[in-house]
Design an enzyme around this catalytic site. Structure first.
Site, PDB file in Angstrom:
ATOM      1  N   GLY A   1       1.856   3.181  -2.711  1.00 57.21           N
ATOM      2  CA  GLY A   1       2.947   3.034  -1.305  1.00 57.21           C
ATOM      3  C   GLY A   1       2.258   2.195  -0.319  1.00 57.21           C
ATOM      4  O   GLY A   1       1.341   2.730   0.204  1.00 57.21           O
ATOM      5  N   THR A   2       3.016   1.194  -0.031  1.00 54.36           N
ATOM      6  CA  THR A   2       2.589   0.308   1.004  1.00 54.36           C
ATOM      7  C   THR A   2       3.484  -0.938   0.907  1.00 54.36           C
ATOM      8  O   THR A   2       4.137  -1.191   0.196  1.00 54.36           O
ATOM      9  CB  THR A   2       1.133  -0.271   1.079  1.00 54.36           C
ATOM     10  OG1 THR A   2       0.675  -0.759   2.151  1.00 54.36           O
ATOM     11  CG2 THR A   2       0.866  -1.263  -0.167  1.00 54.36           C
ATOM     12  N   THR A   3       3.397  -1.634   2.304  1.00 62.83           N
ATOM     13  CA  THR A   3       3.809  -3.249   2.129  1.00 62.83           C
ATOM     14  C   THR A   3       2.924  -4.226   2.768  1.00 62.83           C
ATOM     15  O   THR A   3       2.273  -3.610   3.903  1.00 62.83           O
ATOM     16  CB  THR A   3       5.274  -3.215   2.932  1.00 62.83           C
ATOM     17  OG1 THR A   3       6.318  -2.011   2.372  1.00 62.83           O
ATOM     18  CG2 THR A   3       5.728  -4.582   3.086  1.00 62.83           C
TER      19      THR A   3
END
Length: 203
Positions: free
Chosen positions: A7-9
């Site tokens: 999970g990340t952006t």
């Protein structure tokens, strides 16, 4: 456990006078927020940077390898590695590790004759971009980038656009959040914006 971190952006934007890389600071383990202070954007050399979305352990391992290769290149060739060469090196490492892969998607950025940005997927596929995003919140970030990006935009405009893209992803993607790391790479080199600078720009 590191392989389950997710999970990340991450966001990359090429501007007239430099390139911007930004990422949130959250690391998730399944449905749990494991850390709120993870660095996902890294200095590789004076004019080279990399952002990673995926397994934290794999990202850090690749960063260590690329930093070593960049130092070796500078020592043997006598000049800094180009952005394209770093992207090619990253691609070769990832492609050669397909049996035991690095679980990550990487944005390679820097400034040689001009600002450049490459996206490198887990299998080693390379794409040169003017703007891009990777990670669990990329769909939300891309919507902002598609709407707001313009050719030859100033660095300050690129910074604000990257922050806006991360902010939107934070609101809509449960795996994105807990602050922003943002760096610029210009003819003057690598620079990470401080927390107060980012907070002022977000307000």
């Amino acid at each position: 456990m590191a392989e389950r971190l997710k999970g990340t952006t991450t966001v990359g934007i090429v501007c007239k006078d430099g390139v911007v890389l930004a990422a949130d600071r959250r690391a998730s383990l399944d449905n749990m927020v494991l850390s709120k202070n993870v660095t996902k954007v890294f200095r590789i050399d004076d004019h080279l940077a990399l952002a990673g979305a995926g397994s934290v352990g794999d990202i850090l391992s690749l960063v260590r390898l690329l930093r070593s290769e960049a130092r070796l290149y500078r020592a043997t060739v006598g000049r800094e590695m180009s952005v394209r060469a770093l992207a090619t090196l990253t691609s070769n490492v990832l492609h050669g590790s397909r049996i035991m892969p690095y679980f990550g998607w990487f944005l390679v950025a820097g400034y040689d004759e001009k600002p450049r940005l490459y996206s490198v997927d887990m299998a080693g596929g390379v794409t040169e971009d003017r703007f891009t995003s990777a990670g669990s919140g990329m769909e939300f970030a891309f919507a902002v980038l598609e709407e707001g990006y313009e050719d030859d935009m100033e660095l300050e405009e690129g910074i604000r656009l990257a922050l806006r893209a991360i902010k939107v992803a934070t609101r809509r993607d449960v795996f994105t959040g807990d602050g922003v790391t943002l760096v610029t790479v210009t003819a003057g080199g690598y620079r990470e914006l401080g927390k107060e600078e980012i907070r002022a720009l977000l307000e």
